[in-house]
Design a protein around this motif. Sequence first.
Motif, PDB file in Angstrom:
ATOM      1  N   UNK A 104       0.787  -1.229   0.000  1.00 14.32           N
ATOM      2  CA  UNK A 104       0.000   0.000   0.000  1.00 14.32           C
ATOM      3  C   UNK A 104       0.821   1.282   0.000  1.00 14.32           C
ATOM      4  N   UNK A 105       2.121   1.198   0.090  1.00 15.86           N
ATOM      5  CA  UNK A 105       2.935   2.403   0.049  1.00 15.86           C
ATOM      6  C   UNK A 105       3.914   2.386  -1.112  1.00 15.86           C
ATOM      7  N   UNK A 106       4.654   1.280  -1.262  1.00 15.45           N
ATOM      8  CA  UNK A 106       5.669   1.210  -2.309  1.00 15.45           C
ATOM      9  C   UNK A 106       5.056   1.299  -3.705  1.00 15.45           C
ATOM     10  N   UNK A 107       3.942   0.602  -3.918  1.00 18.74           N
ATOM     11  CA  UNK A 107       3.341   0.590  -5.252  1.00 18.74           C
ATOM     12  C   UNK A 107       2.323   1.681  -5.502  1.00 18.74           C
ATOM     13  N   UNK A 108       2.140   2.575  -4.531  1.00 20.00           N
ATOM     14  CA  UNK A 108       1.058   3.564  -4.613  1.00 20.00           C
ATOM     15  C   UNK A 108       1.191   4.481  -5.833  1.00 20.00           C
ATOM     16  N   UNK A 109       2.372   5.080  -6.029  1.00 22.41           N
ATOM     17  CA  UNK A 109       2.538   6.048  -7.122  1.00 22.41           C
ATOM     18  C   UNK A 109       2.369   5.402  -8.491  1.00 22.41           C
ATOM     19  N   UNK A 110       2.828   4.158  -8.635  1.00 25.34           N
ATOM     20  CA  UNK A 110       2.668   3.474  -9.916  1.00 25.34           C
ATOM     21  C   UNK A 110       1.211   3.258 -10.267  1.00 25.34           C
ATOM     22  N   UNK A 111       0.412   2.821  -9.294  1.00 25.14           N
ATOM     23  CA  UNK A 111      -1.018   2.625  -9.531  1.00 25.14           C
ATOM     24  C   UNK A 111      -1.697   3.961  -9.813  1.00 25.14           C
ATOM     25  N   UNK A 112      -1.289   4.996  -9.103  1.00 22.82           N
ATOM     26  CA  UNK A 112      -1.875   6.325  -9.327  1.00 22.82           C
ATOM     27  C   UNK A 112      -1.596   6.811 -10.747  1.00 22.82           C
ATOM     28  N   UNK A 113      -0.415   6.546 -11.270  1.00 24.23           N
ATOM     29  CA  UNK A 113      -0.086   6.931 -12.646  1.00 24.23           C
ATOM     30  C   UNK A 113      -1.033   6.262 -13.638  1.00 24.23           C
ATOM     31  N   UNK A 114      -1.242   4.964 -13.485  1.00 24.63           N
ATOM     32  CA  UNK A 114      -2.126   4.241 -14.395  1.00 24.63           C
ATOM     33  C   UNK A 114      -3.573   4.710 -14.263  1.00 24.63           C
ATOM     34  N   UNK A 115      -3.989   5.008 -13.026  1.00 23.33           N
ATOM     35  CA  UNK A 115      -5.355   5.473 -12.820  1.00 23.33           C
ATOM     36  C   UNK A 115      -5.571   6.839 -13.475  1.00 23.33           C
ATOM     37  N   UNK A 116      -4.599   7.725 -13.361  1.00 23.27           N
ATOM     38  CA  UNK A 116      -4.731   9.046 -13.982  1.00 23.27           C
ATOM     39  C   UNK A 116      -4.650   8.961 -15.500  1.00 23.27           C
ATOM     40  N   UNK A 117      -3.949   7.975 -16.022  1.00 19.91           N
ATOM     41  CA  UNK A 117      -3.981   7.737 -17.465  1.00 19.91           C
ATOM     42  C   UNK A 117      -5.410   7.445 -17.902  1.00 19.91           C
ATOM     43  N   UNK A 118      -6.093   6.589 -17.163  1.00 18.36           N
ATOM     44  CA  UNK A 118      -7.483   6.254 -17.461  1.00 18.36           C
ATOM     45  C   UNK A 118      -8.386   7.470 -17.297  1.00 18.36           C
ATOM     46  N   UNK A 119      -8.148   8.275 -16.258  1.00 24.80           N
ATOM     47  CA  UNK A 119      -8.973   9.466 -16.038  1.00 24.80           C
ATOM     48  C   UNK A 119      -8.776  10.487 -17.153  1.00 24.80           C
ATOM     49  N   UNK A 120      -7.564  10.600 -17.667  1.00 23.57           N
ATOM     50  CA  UNK A 120      -7.314  11.492 -18.797  1.00 23.57           C
ATOM     51  C   UNK A 120      -8.079  11.050 -20.035  1.00 23.57           C
ATOM     52  N   UNK A 121      -8.078   9.739 -20.290  1.00 26.96           N
ATOM     53  CA  UNK A 121      -8.849   9.202 -21.416  1.00 26.96           C
ATOM     54  C   UNK A 121     -10.335   9.511 -21.260  1.00 26.96           C
ATOM     55  N   UNK A 122     -10.862   9.290 -20.057  1.00 26.43           N
ATOM     56  CA  UNK A 122     -12.288   9.476 -19.802  1.00 26.43           C
ATOM     57  C   UNK A 122     -12.681  10.949 -19.860  1.00 26.43           C
ATOM     58  N   UNK A 123     -11.863  11.834 -19.272  1.00 25.45           N
ATOM     59  CA  UNK A 123     -12.185  13.267 -19.247  1.00 25.45           C
ATOM     60  C   UNK A 123     -12.243  13.837 -20.655  1.00 25.45           C
ATOM     61  N   UNK A 124     -11.250  13.510 -21.484  1.00 28.66           N
ATOM     62  CA  UNK A 124     -11.229  14.043 -22.847  1.00 28.66           C
ATOM     63  C   UNK A 124     -12.374  13.479 -23.677  1.00 28.66           C
ATOM     64  N   UNK A 125     -12.702  12.207 -23.474  1.00 24.78           N
ATOM     65  CA  UNK A 125     -13.804  11.607 -24.230  1.00 24.78           C
ATOM     66  C   UNK A 125     -15.131  12.248 -23.869  1.00 24.78           C
ATOM     67  N   UNK A 126     -15.349  12.491 -22.579  1.00 23.25           N
ATOM     68  CA  UNK A 126     -16.587  13.140 -22.134  1.00 23.25           C
ATOM     69  C   UNK A 126     -16.715  14.537 -22.755  1.00 23.25           C
ATOM     70  N   UNK A 127     -15.606  15.266 -22.771  1.00 17.80           N
ATOM     71  CA  UNK A 127     -15.627  16.632 -23.303  1.00 17.80           C
ATOM     72  C   UNK A 127     -15.906  16.609 -24.803  1.00 17.80           C
ATOM     73  N   UNK A 128     -15.335  15.641 -25.489  1.00 23.20           N
ATOM     74  CA  UNK A 128     -15.532  15.525 -26.938  1.00 23.20           C
ATOM     75  C   UNK A 128     -16.971  15.187 -27.280  1.00 23.20           C
ATOM     76  N   UNK A 129     -17.615  14.418 -26.414  1.00 24.64           N
ATOM     77  CA  UNK A 129     -18.981  13.961 -26.686  1.00 24.64           C
ATOM     78  C   UNK A 129     -20.046  14.855 -26.066  1.00 24.64           C
ATOM     79  N   UNK A 130     -19.632  15.925 -25.391  1.00 22.64           N
ATOM     80  CA  UNK A 130     -20.593  16.795 -24.696  1.00 22.64           C
ATOM     81  C   UNK A 130     -21.565  17.431 -25.690  1.00 22.64           C
ATOM     82  N   UNK A 131     -22.828  17.424 -25.326  1.00 17.07           N
ATOM     83  CA  UNK A 131     -23.861  18.023 -26.178  1.00 17.07           C
ATOM     84  C   UNK A 131     -24.619  19.134 -25.442  1.00 17.07           C
ATOM     85  N   UNK A 132     -24.852  18.936 -24.146  1.00 15.44           N
ATOM     86  CA  UNK A 132     -25.686  19.882 -23.402  1.00 15.44           C
ATOM     87  C   UNK A 132     -24.877  21.008 -22.765  1.00 15.44           C
ATOM     88  N   UNK A 133     -23.551  20.957 -22.883  1.00 14.35           N
ATOM     89  CA  UNK A 133     -22.710  21.954 -22.215  1.00 14.35           C
ATOM     90  C   UNK A 133     -22.710  23.259 -22.996  1.00 14.35           C
TER      91      UNK A 133
END
Length: 326
Positions: A205-234
């Motif tokens: 829970x400590x040594x591997x924390x930053x590595x998992x956080x990097x992969x999670x933020x990679x996924x969040x970047x993919x999701x955030x940009x996709x949501x913005x690209x597909x936005x219709x009501x904004x």
Amino acid sequence: MAPDALATLTSPVILFFILGMFASAVRSDLAIPEAMAKAMSVYLMVAIGLKGGVAVSQSGLNATVLAAIFAGFSLSLILPLLAFVLLRGFGRLDGINAGAVAAHYGSVSVVTFVTASEIYQAAGSPADGYMVAVLAIMETPAILTGLMLARRWMRNSATTDAADTDSSGLVREVLLNASVILLLGSFVIGTVVGESGFADIEPLFKTGFNGVLCLFLLDMGLLAARRLREARALTARLAILALVFPLVNGTIAVFLGTLVGLPVGSAAALGVLGASASYIAVPAAMRLALPQADPGIYLTMSLSITFPFNILIGIQLFAALALYLH
């Protein structure tokens, strides 16, 4: 010490987030399996809860901890009121959607907080462990405030087609959602076992924390940009508010944190909590309680605009403000 701007933008966690947004923007087929993303989310919440609980087991429950908890709870109740007024006026939203969006901007983003905690730690101004308890407590009050505002508007406008909500189901969704259970439960476990008990599981829970956080933020970047690209009501007005809310809310939170005596790192972390917007717990509650609200509005604002702003700019901005006030 406030985090250096270049060091923040070139840290691995931020660069992986930017990579995810870029990959989505150019329509790459890069994707993180949903099961893996959920597993990483569970890991991050358990890890941050454990580490916070261990820290509190060493420092104990004192006046500063109670002041931080009170400040966070108050912010989560009050910030949606300001958001609702601006959404109804400048944003030109109806009361149902304004209430749903307002709830998001009083609640918190766990990932934003975790990212800020790692950056502040690296900069030498770590947030205290008890801020995890503040994070968990701020999940719920904003949901109740947002629902109260939306339902009051429905009564005043004589809206009769609103579906009745199962109150027991809503209470369960608000108080027993996965993030609250994991954060508070892990926090309690960390407090009980202390540093000696945590030592056995520290490598995971400590040594591997930053590595998992990097992969999670990679996924969040993919999701955030996709949501913005597909936005219709904004609309342009709502996009502006999605940038104004973190600036205003975060500034209020840093001032309040400084006022109640929090150290620099914790005051900055409270600013990040105030500025962040939920995109996990609150959308789940809104789907149950306000099915008439448009997810294309509240998810796009919180996830695709506010979240990237906080990751790339807000974390450093609130640290600098906290340091200046101290």
